[in-house]
Design a protein around this motif. Sequence first.
Motif, PDB file in Angstrom:
ATOM      1  N   PHE A   8       5.602  -3.677  -1.974  1.00 14.08           N
ATOM      2  CA  PHE A   8       5.042  -4.597  -2.961  1.00 14.08           C
ATOM      3  C   PHE A   8       4.682  -3.795  -4.196  1.00 14.08           C
ATOM      4  N   TYR A  19      -5.445 -10.214   1.742  1.00 15.82           N
ATOM      5  CA  TYR A  19      -4.472 -11.201   2.216  1.00 15.82           C
ATOM      6  C   TYR A  19      -4.328 -11.143   3.735  1.00 15.82           C
ATOM      7  N   LYS A  80       6.333 -14.425   6.173  1.00 11.29           N
ATOM      8  CA  LYS A  80       6.429 -15.595   5.294  1.00 11.29           C
ATOM      9  C   LYS A  80       5.059 -15.955   4.721  1.00 11.29           C
ATOM     10  N   ASN A  81       4.036 -16.013   5.558  1.00  5.81           N
ATOM     11  CA  ASN A  81       2.688 -16.351   5.098  1.00  5.81           C
ATOM     12  C   ASN A  81       2.136 -15.291   4.154  1.00  5.81           C
ATOM     13  N   TYR A  82       2.435 -14.028   4.428  1.00  5.54           N
ATOM     14  CA  TYR A  82       1.964 -12.943   3.572  1.00  5.54           C
ATOM     15  C   TYR A  82       2.656 -13.001   2.207  1.00  5.54           C
ATOM     16  N   ARG A  83       3.939 -13.292   2.197  1.00  6.02           N
ATOM     17  CA  ARG A  83       4.683 -13.403   0.934  1.00  6.02           C
ATOM     18  C   ARG A  83       4.149 -14.546   0.059  1.00  6.02           C
ATOM     19  N   VAL A  84       3.694 -15.619   0.683  1.00  3.20           N
ATOM     20  CA  VAL A  84       3.088 -16.710  -0.091  1.00  3.20           C
ATOM     21  C   VAL A  84       1.872 -16.189  -0.837  1.00  3.20           C
ATOM     22  N   LYS A  85       1.069 -15.353  -0.170  1.00  2.00           N
ATOM     23  CA  LYS A  85      -0.140 -14.777  -0.791  1.00  2.00           C
ATOM     24  C   LYS A  85       0.219 -13.854  -1.947  1.00  2.00           C
ATOM     25  N   THR A  86       1.338 -13.150  -1.863  1.00  6.30           N
ATOM     26  CA  THR A  86       1.689 -12.158  -2.876  1.00  6.30           C
ATOM     27  C   THR A  86       2.597 -12.714  -3.964  1.00  6.30           C
ATOM     28  N   ARG A  87       3.000 -13.951  -3.854  1.00  6.76           N
ATOM     29  CA  ARG A  87       3.897 -14.550  -4.842  1.00  6.76           C
ATOM     30  C   ARG A  87       3.220 -14.634  -6.199  1.00  6.76           C
ATOM     31  N   ARG A  88       3.924 -14.202  -7.217  1.00 10.95           N
ATOM     32  CA  ARG A  88       3.440 -14.254  -8.595  1.00 10.95           C
ATOM     33  C   ARG A  88       4.438 -15.068  -9.409  1.00 10.95           C
ATOM     34  N   ILE A  89       3.960 -16.112 -10.044  1.00 12.96           N
ATOM     35  CA  ILE A  89       4.821 -16.975 -10.839  1.00 12.96           C
ATOM     36  C   ILE A  89       4.566 -16.693 -12.316  1.00 12.96           C
TER      37      ILE A  89
END
Length: 91
Positions: A8, A19, A80-89
Amino acid sequence: MLQQELEFRGINLKHLGMYFEELGGKQITYQFPYIFKSDDDWYGEIVGEEELSITSTFKVNRVYIRFYASDDLTLQQLIKNYRVKTRRIGG
């Protein structure tokens, strides 16, 4: 135990640990590798952090995280759940 390592970039180390806690993990160690264990069949490790130079003036952190789970379904759901937390838009 199955494992997968991801990298990351640009996310604060404390947030990455937070997270794991939000997903049900409890922090076990307080130095590298930071270990977070859940009551379920998974745990995660924040293995290390280093600085990455994109240009001579633009630098970001790079953090390596290992995910462990007893079965593939649990491992993939954790990631998958961890990636949701780290997603930056961006916007």
